[in-house]
Scaffold this motif. Structure first.
Motif, PDB file in Angstrom:
ATOM      1  N   ASP A  95       1.471   6.867  -6.593  1.00  0.00           N
ATOM      2  CA  ASP A  95       0.334   7.696  -6.981  1.00  0.00           C
ATOM      3  C   ASP A  95       0.624   9.181  -6.767  1.00  0.00           C
ATOM      4  O   ASP A  95       0.188  10.022  -7.560  1.00  0.00           O
ATOM      5  CB  ASP A  95      -0.919   7.285  -6.202  1.00  0.00           C
ATOM      6  CG  ASP A  95      -1.494   5.957  -6.681  1.00  0.00           C
ATOM      7  OD1 ASP A  95      -1.050   5.454  -7.725  1.00  0.00           O
ATOM      8  OD2 ASP A  95      -2.387   5.409  -5.994  1.00  0.00           O
ATOM      9  N   ARG A  96       1.352   9.510  -5.702  1.00  0.00           N
ATOM     10  CA  ARG A  96       1.721  10.919  -5.490  1.00  0.00           C
ATOM     11  C   ARG A  96       2.607  11.424  -6.623  1.00  0.00           C
ATOM     12  O   ARG A  96       2.418  12.532  -7.136  1.00  0.00           O
ATOM     13  CB  ARG A  96       2.439  11.080  -4.143  1.00  0.00           C
ATOM     14  CG  ARG A  96       1.559  10.883  -2.925  1.00  0.00           C
ATOM     15  CD  ARG A  96       2.234  11.400  -1.667  1.00  0.00           C
ATOM     16  NE  ARG A  96       3.505  10.739  -1.384  1.00  0.00           N
ATOM     17  CZ  ARG A  96       3.640   9.630  -0.680  1.00  0.00           C
ATOM     18  NH1 ARG A  96       2.556   9.013  -0.199  1.00  0.00           N
ATOM     19  NH2 ARG A  96       4.830   9.118  -0.442  1.00  0.00           N
ATOM     20  N   ALA A 111       0.924   4.065  -2.857  1.00  0.00           N
ATOM     21  CA  ALA A 111       0.560   5.433  -2.472  1.00  0.00           C
ATOM     22  C   ALA A 111       1.647   6.417  -2.893  1.00  0.00           C
ATOM     23  O   ALA A 111       1.365   7.505  -3.399  1.00  0.00           O
ATOM     24  CB  ALA A 111       0.322   5.510  -0.970  1.00  0.00           C
ATOM     25  N   LYS A 112       2.919   6.042  -2.695  1.00  0.00           N
ATOM     26  CA  LYS A 112       4.018   6.918  -3.106  1.00  0.00           C
ATOM     27  C   LYS A 112       4.031   7.080  -4.621  1.00  0.00           C
ATOM     28  O   LYS A 112       4.216   8.189  -5.142  1.00  0.00           O
ATOM     29  CB  LYS A 112       5.351   6.355  -2.629  1.00  0.00           C
ATOM     30  CG  LYS A 112       6.537   7.236  -2.999  1.00  0.00           C
ATOM     31  CD  LYS A 112       7.815   6.778  -2.323  1.00  0.00           C
ATOM     32  CE  LYS A 112       8.320   5.490  -2.908  1.00  0.00           C
ATOM     33  NZ  LYS A 112       9.647   5.122  -2.342  1.00  0.00           N
ATOM     34  N   SER A 171      -8.407   3.591 -11.620  1.00  0.00           N
ATOM     35  CA  SER A 171      -7.554   2.721 -10.840  1.00  0.00           C
ATOM     36  C   SER A 171      -8.207   1.369 -10.666  1.00  0.00           C
ATOM     37  O   SER A 171      -9.368   1.288 -10.268  1.00  0.00           O
ATOM     38  CB  SER A 171      -7.290   3.336  -9.454  1.00  0.00           C
ATOM     39  OG  SER A 171      -6.630   2.403  -8.627  1.00  0.00           O
ATOM     40  N   ALA A 198       0.830  -1.204   0.000  1.00  0.00           N
ATOM     41  CA  ALA A 198       0.000   0.000   0.000  1.00  0.00           C
ATOM     42  C   ALA A 198       0.866   1.258   0.000  1.00  0.00           C
ATOM     43  O   ALA A 198       0.560   2.236  -0.683  1.00  0.00           O
ATOM     44  CB  ALA A 198      -0.937  -0.008   1.208  1.00  0.00           C
ATOM     45  N   ALA A 199       1.959   1.227   0.758  1.00  0.00           N
ATOM     46  CA  ALA A 199       2.843   2.389   0.817  1.00  0.00           C
ATOM     47  C   ALA A 199       3.518   2.626  -0.527  1.00  0.00           C
ATOM     48  O   ALA A 199       3.660   3.766  -0.974  1.00  0.00           O
ATOM     49  CB  ALA A 199       3.881   2.188   1.920  1.00  0.00           C
TER      50      ALA A 199
END
Length: 298
Positions: free
Chosen positions: A85-86, A82-83, A295, A78-79
């Motif tokens: 996606d940023r 998420a990174k 997504s 997940a991390a």
């Protein structure tokens, strides 16, 4: 998922500019000094910095040797996403600020992405300003083919990685420096799994499916077909020679993603390509205010 699929940095990813011959190791901190000094004509709220030195460890997910089904593994995955996606949002803003349309071409190996790109570039070279970012684990083979068309291209080699990520694309855009108001085609690594999960900041994913692969691909790889905006069913000139049930394929597409548009094409004979080119023209005319990014993780 890439935290457990076997990606690693045992072979370092690198970027090659075929015009200059320069090769850059993408995990080399010395290679991260790329500033965007070209014009930025639009005012909007996106962040456009591509200095990803702190966010650029795109292979960190390969080194968590955790037990299967571990909650920690899920957190790491997940991390990582998420990174990514940023960074993808930064890319999307950078592209929007320059009125550049970016499309992410995805497929299995051998589906015909590069042949389709070659034909598209040659047919539309007088109409659209087009450049290419190539993604492969190794070799410059596909980038050399694209350069032979006269198109500007950079090659990203992922080493043992199975997909491009948003940080790699940021570096590719820095090196490519595509002109304002242009079209960038991103040819991803041949893989129907991980590229579905990694947003690069593109307008849309274009999945190329070949009739030689079989008609069950949408059901076997649903995340990719859910994440895509359009399917190009390629190599239709081979339909008389392969056991491909087109009705079954289309039904599978509808089951996975009812809104997915399917175009029948042959990159070698040219059949169906006018429909593909018209779709491209429509995307260019829509402008960057409209994003069709979806997504598969929803």
């Amino acid at each position: 998922m890439c935290a457990t699929c076997g990606c690693s940095d045992s072979s370092r990813p690198k970027l090659t500019n075929l015009e200059t011959g320069l090769t850059i190791a993408l995990d080399d901190p010395q290679g991260h000094e790329h500033s965007h000094s070209h014009p930025h004509p639009h005012d909007h709220s996106h962040s456009h910095g591509h200095s990803h030195a702190s966010d650029h460890d795109h292979h960190e997910h390969a080194h968590h040797h955790l037990p299967a089904h571990s909650g920690t593994t899920i957190s790491v995955e997940a991390a990582v996403l998420a990174k990514n996606d940023r960074l993808a949002e930064r890319n999307r803003g950078w592209l929007a600020g320059r009125d550049i349309l970016a499309l992410n071409l995805v497929s299995s190996p051998g589906a015909g992405k590069t042949t389709l790109l070659e034909r598209t570039i040659r047919d539309l070279s007088g109409e659209l300003s087009l450049s290419v970012i190539e993604g492969d684990q190794e070799t410059l083979n596909d980038a050399e083919r694209i350069r032979a068309t006269g198109c500007r291209v950079v090659q990203i080699n992922t080493g043992t990685g199975c997909h491009l990520d948003a940080a790699m694309l940021a570096r590719g855009l820095d090196e490519l420096n595509p002109p304002l108001h242009s079209l960038v085609m991103i040819e991803n690594v041949g893989n129907l799994v991980c590229p579905a999960l990694f947003d690069l900041g593109e307008r849309a994913k274009v999945v190329i499916a070949s009739v030689t692969e079989g008609d069950d691909k949408p059901l076997k790889y649903p995340h990719m077909f859910r994440a895509s905006t359009i399917v190009l069913l390629n190599k239709i000139d081979l339909l008389p020679y392969v056991p491909f049930n087109e009705a079954r394929f289309l039904d599978s597409v509808r089951q996975v993603n009812p809104s997915l548009r399917v175009l029948r094409v042959s990159a070698t004979t040219g059949d169906g390509l006018p429909d593909w080119y018209e779709w491209l023209r429509v995307q260019v005319s829509l402008g960057l205010s409209v994003s069709t990014h979806v997504s598969p993780r929803k």
